[in-house]
Design an enzyme around this catalytic site. Sequence first.
Site, mmCIF file in Angstrom:
data_model
loop_
_atom_site.group_PDB
_atom_site.id
_atom_site.type_symbol
_atom_site.label_atom_id
_atom_site.label_comp_id
_atom_site.label_asym_id
_atom_site.label_seq_id
_atom_site.Cartn_x
_atom_site.Cartn_y
_atom_site.Cartn_z
ATOM 1 N N HIS A 139 -3.669 16.050 -39.557
ATOM 2 C CA HIS A 139 -4.014 17.725 -39.988
ATOM 3 C C HIS A 139 -5.955 17.857 -40.644
ATOM 4 C CE1 HIS A 139 -3.518 21.903 -40.442
ATOM 5 N NE2 HIS A 139 -4.441 22.220 -41.580
ATOM 6 N N SER A 146 -6.921 25.352 -39.270
ATOM 7 C CA SER A 146 -5.618 25.775 -40.281
ATOM 8 C C SER A 146 -5.487 27.418 -40.979
ATOM 9 C CB SER A 146 -5.100 25.188 -41.739
ATOM 10 O OG SER A 146 -4.420 24.950 -41.907
#
Length: 424
Positions: free
Chosen positions: A397, A189
């Site tokens: 995620h 990320s």
Amino acid sequence: MNMASILLNTLSFLSVSSVVEALWHTVRTPRVPISQNTKAFLGYPEDSLLNFTELTTKYGYPSDEHTVVTEDGYILTLFRITKARNCFNSKRYPPVLLMHGLQLNSHAWIDSGPSSGLAYLLSDACYDVWAGNVRGNDYGRRHVSLNPNKDPKFWDFYIEEMGKYDLPAIIDYILDYTKSMKINYIGYSQGGGTFFVMCSERPGYCDKVQLMTALAPATRHYSTRSLAFRSATQLFEKLEKPLSVYGYYEVFANGAVTQEFLALFCQLSFLTTKLCGGFLNLIELLYSLHPGSITKYTIEVLFGHFPAGTSLRNMARYGQSMRSKRFQKFDYGREQNLVVYGREEPPEYNLSAVTVPLVCLYGRNDGIVDTRDIAWLIPQLPNVLEAKMVDDPLWNHFDMAYSQYTRNELFPTINKYLLQFSAP
Ligand SMILES: *[C@@H]1O[C@H](CO)[C@@H](O)[C@H](O)[C@H]1NC(C)=O
Ligand SMILES: *[C@@H]1O[C@H](CO)[C@@H](O)[C@H](O)[C@H]1NC(C)=O
């Protein structure tokens, strides 16, 4: 509870906790005084209370603590796993640096435990594993001259400075310490986005890396679906000026109200079964649902180390990135942009400068880094070996760091390319 009410609760929780944190910081007592003993008594699992070296050592992976000082004076803690439980080779592969995401620290790679944590899996495959931290989290909350509790200047940063100063300092340290020519890099990320910033802003540093593995790399967030993430970051964007007037520059510090509240809420053992389960759904909703992928153990442990804190400025820039179709620097507004950048629009980061061979893994169900933003990113990177959607269609995620299925869903691809770029 239906989805809408869960979402509303999440939003109001985030707003209320921000306000509470703001008040807390205003009276300048940022730490919540709950002792480790009290936590143990309340039934917090031991692993949530251990720091990185203690936790890896407990599972048979002793680690060392290193200190890196950046050009602009930030003091960052860097960890190296020195021995793996299941690696019996005498030779170890070249160093692999793992960089965590927003509001996280190096625990992101170990909190899912020895059978799933990427730092453990890589160590068992005999890689020389290093886990870094960026400025502003609890392992990067020190400076040679600035006091994070007193000097607003300490918090004057966003991903720009992480990419420009933190990553180069960490990479140089590892190269020097191990006498290696190059390292391999894995970024999750924000840890992917900051790498691109480094390549763009520090020509030459990209060349010190043989292979970049990007796990759901965060660049632009134009297509981000998670309403909670959108609203929270945009709230911080709106509140940046007013909050900083009141001396609030740090968001969700480890040991401050929000983190302690989350941990307490989740850990109280007599509430755990009911509340933590529902709570888990709530958190997953922030990142899209993938039932069962992250175990209850992992949730309990990770809330001992998450959120790990960052600057208000960094959060505000994520808010800006929700509206922009570009991966660009901080937008100060037209007038101030002219002063800072010499033009009205903030400059874009130069993705053509990411010349390093790159592998990207992303999830179809990722509400933070959407597949559409990945589809925008990949063609701009000049040296992509493979961009692979994780097989599991529910991969989201948070799964990138915390899923119990990492060994099957991520590790084989990561290992395949690392092996190619790890000639001894
Ligand atoms: C982690 O814990 C060990 C043992 O208690 C301690 O020596 C070390 O300083 C701690 N490290 C950090 C970064 O807090
Ligand atoms: C972007 O990076 C590439 C590769 O390093 C370089 O050739 C190009 O001039 C850069 N573009 C800008 C606008 O700086």
